[in-house]
Design a protein around this motif. Structure first.
Motif, PDB file in Angstrom:
ATOM      1  N   HIS A  32      11.610  -2.349  -7.145  1.00  0.00           N
ATOM      2  CA  HIS A  32      11.307  -3.620  -6.500  1.00  0.00           C
ATOM      3  C   HIS A  32      11.264  -4.682  -7.591  1.00  0.00           C
ATOM      4  N   ARG A  33      11.856  -5.829  -7.351  1.00  0.00           N
ATOM      5  CA  ARG A  33      11.864  -6.906  -8.339  1.00  0.00           C
ATOM      6  C   ARG A  33      10.689  -7.846  -8.086  1.00  0.00           C
ATOM      7  N   ILE A  34       9.890  -8.067  -9.138  1.00  0.00           N
ATOM      8  CA  ILE A  34       8.764  -9.004  -9.064  1.00  0.00           C
ATOM      9  C   ILE A  34       9.202 -10.292  -9.759  1.00  0.00           C
ATOM     10  N   LEU A  35       9.216 -11.377  -9.030  1.00  0.00           N
ATOM     11  CA  LEU A  35       9.628 -12.658  -9.586  1.00  0.00           C
ATOM     12  C   LEU A  35       8.550 -13.212 -10.516  1.00  0.00           C
ATOM     13  N   PRO A  36       8.921 -14.154 -11.410  1.00  0.00           N
ATOM     14  CA  PRO A  36       7.927 -14.758 -12.290  1.00  0.00           C
ATOM     15  C   PRO A  36       6.767 -15.358 -11.492  1.00  0.00           C
ATOM     16  N   LYS A  37       5.569 -15.130 -11.984  1.00  0.00           N
ATOM     17  CA  LYS A  37       4.308 -15.618 -11.394  1.00  0.00           C
ATOM     18  C   LYS A  37       3.962 -14.935 -10.071  1.00  0.00           C
ATOM     19  N   GLU A  38       4.683 -13.906  -9.686  1.00  0.00           N
ATOM     20  CA  GLU A  38       4.428 -13.180  -8.448  1.00  0.00           C
ATOM     21  C   GLU A  38       3.544 -11.965  -8.716  1.00  0.00           C
ATOM     22  N   GLY A  78      -0.289   9.616  -5.067  1.00  0.00           N
ATOM     23  CA  GLY A  78      -0.643  10.024  -3.717  1.00  0.00           C
ATOM     24  C   GLY A  78       0.542  10.674  -3.029  1.00  0.00           C
ATOM     25  N   HIS A  79       0.400  10.877  -1.732  1.00  0.00           N
ATOM     26  CA  HIS A  79       1.471  11.483  -0.939  1.00  0.00           C
ATOM     27  C   HIS A  79       2.548  10.473  -0.586  1.00  0.00           C
ATOM     28  N   CYS A  80       2.278   9.192  -0.762  1.00  0.00           N
ATOM     29  CA  CYS A  80       3.197   8.142  -0.346  1.00  0.00           C
ATOM     30  C   CYS A  80       2.821   6.853  -1.063  1.00  0.00           C
ATOM     31  N   PHE A  81       3.619   5.811  -0.849  1.00  0.00           N
ATOM     32  CA  PHE A  81       3.241   4.482  -1.337  1.00  0.00           C
ATOM     33  C   PHE A  81       3.857   3.440  -0.417  1.00  0.00           C
ATOM     34  N   HIS A  82       3.303   2.249  -0.465  1.00  0.00           N
ATOM     35  CA  HIS A  82       3.924   1.076   0.118  1.00  0.00           C
ATOM     36  C   HIS A  82       3.463  -0.131  -0.668  1.00  0.00           C
ATOM     37  N   LEU A  83       4.184  -1.249  -0.515  1.00  0.00           N
ATOM     38  CA  LEU A  83       3.900  -2.470  -1.260  1.00  0.00           C
ATOM     39  C   LEU A  83       3.369  -3.538  -0.324  1.00  0.00           C
ATOM     40  N   SER A  84       2.427  -4.320  -0.844  1.00  0.00           N
ATOM     41  CA  SER A  84       1.897  -5.437  -0.067  1.00  0.00           C
ATOM     42  C   SER A  84       1.634  -6.605  -1.006  1.00  0.00           C
ATOM     43  N   ASP A  85       1.348  -7.759  -0.419  1.00  0.00           N
ATOM     44  CA  ASP A  85       0.891  -8.875  -1.232  1.00  0.00           C
ATOM     45  C   ASP A  85      -0.637  -8.796  -1.331  1.00  0.00           C
ATOM     46  N   GLU A  90       2.638  -6.464   4.259  1.00  0.00           N
ATOM     47  CA  GLU A  90       3.634  -5.575   3.690  1.00  0.00           C
ATOM     48  C   GLU A  90       4.792  -6.371   3.104  1.00  0.00           C
ATOM     49  N   ILE A  91       5.234  -5.977   1.910  1.00  0.00           N
ATOM     50  CA  ILE A  91       6.386  -6.597   1.263  1.00  0.00           C
ATOM     51  C   ILE A  91       7.658  -5.940   1.764  1.00  0.00           C
ATOM     52  N   ASP A  92       7.633  -4.636   1.854  1.00  0.00           N
ATOM     53  CA  ASP A  92       8.783  -3.869   2.322  1.00  0.00           C
ATOM     54  C   ASP A  92       8.282  -3.004   3.473  1.00  0.00           C
ATOM     55  N   PRO A  93       8.827  -3.187   4.673  1.00  0.00           N
ATOM     56  CA  PRO A  93       8.284  -2.436   5.812  1.00  0.00           C
ATOM     57  C   PRO A  93       8.534  -0.935   5.747  1.00  0.00           C
ATOM     58  N   TYR A  94       9.456  -0.480   4.884  1.00  0.00           N
ATOM     59  CA  TYR A  94       9.709   0.949   4.770  1.00  0.00           C
ATOM     60  C   TYR A  94       8.590   1.593   3.949  1.00  0.00           C
ATOM     61  N   VAL A  95       8.000   2.646   4.471  1.00  0.00           N
ATOM     62  CA  VAL A  95       6.924   3.363   3.784  1.00  0.00           C
ATOM     63  C   VAL A  95       7.497   4.669   3.261  1.00  0.00           C
ATOM     64  N   TYR A  96       7.306   4.917   1.970  1.00  0.00           N
ATOM     65  CA  TYR A  96       7.880   6.083   1.330  1.00  0.00           C
ATOM     66  C   TYR A  96       6.937   7.270   1.405  1.00  0.00           C
ATOM     67  N   GLY A  97       7.439   8.405   1.827  1.00  0.00           N
ATOM     68  CA  GLY A  97       6.674   9.638   1.799  1.00  0.00           C
ATOM     69  C   GLY A  97       5.919   9.950   3.074  1.00  0.00           C
ATOM     70  N   GLY A  98       6.150   9.214   4.158  1.00  0.00           N
ATOM     71  CA  GLY A  98       5.460   9.507   5.411  1.00  0.00           C
ATOM     72  C   GLY A  98       3.956   9.341   5.301  1.00  0.00           C
ATOM     73  N   CYS A  99       3.496   8.158   4.987  1.00  0.00           N
ATOM     74  CA  CYS A  99       2.080   7.903   4.751  1.00  0.00           C
ATOM     75  C   CYS A  99       1.192   8.387   5.892  1.00  0.00           C
ATOM     76  N   PRO A 100       0.168   9.158   5.581  1.00  0.00           N
ATOM     77  CA  PRO A 100      -0.756   9.626   6.615  1.00  0.00           C
ATOM     78  C   PRO A 100      -1.647   8.507   7.137  1.00  0.00           C
ATOM     79  N   ALA A 101      -1.719   7.397   6.417  1.00  0.00           N
ATOM     80  CA  ALA A 101      -2.612   6.296   6.811  1.00  0.00           C
ATOM     81  C   ALA A 101      -1.840   5.003   7.003  1.00  0.00           C
ATOM     82  N   GLN A 102      -0.569   5.088   7.336  1.00  0.00           N
ATOM     83  CA  GLN A 102       0.305   3.924   7.394  1.00  0.00           C
ATOM     84  C   GLN A 102      -0.281   2.762   8.177  1.00  0.00           C
TER      85      GLN A 102
END
Length: 106
Positions: A32-38, A78-85, A90-102
């Motif tokens: 994932h690309r993080i822009l300057p100051k983000e 953990g078993h999964c990850f996701h990104l948020s602000d 959510e930054i990316d709606p796709y959740v990797y690893g089948g999050c048990p707590a999505q």
């Protein structure tokens, strides 16, 4: 629906530089690309009843971080990850690893 009984960990990653920073998320190999100051938040979950983190040998470390001049690698143990602000959106709606707590802990 069963209540999520594990643990959730959050790690804020900031780009205080002047150029984009690549955020590599392992062990999934996602970039994932993080822009300057983000800032973004890496969220991971462990569904272990004892609260341990399955990706670490020590059991109590939800993240490992490796920084280079143009990128940062975060091992989410953990078993999964996701990104948020910072507000939890959510930054990316796709959740990797089948999050048990999505939908229960973001």
């Amino acid at each position: 629906m069963e209540t999520f009984a594990g643990r959730t960990a959050r790690l804020v990653v900031s780009n205080d530089g002047e150029v984009p920073l690549d955020l590599m998320l392992e062990p999934w190999g996602d970039v994932h690309r993080i822009l300057p100051k983000e800032k973004c938040v890496v969220v991971t979950h462990s569904s272990s009843r004892d609260g341990s983190w399955p990706g670490t040998q020590l059991g109590d470390e939800p993240f490992e971080v490796d920084h280079r001049s143009d990128s940062v690698t975060v091992w989410a143990n953990g078993h999964c990850f996701h990104l948020s602000d910072r507000k939890g959106n959510e930054i990316d709606p796709y959740v990797y690893g089948g999050c048990p707590a999505q939908n229960q802990a973001t």
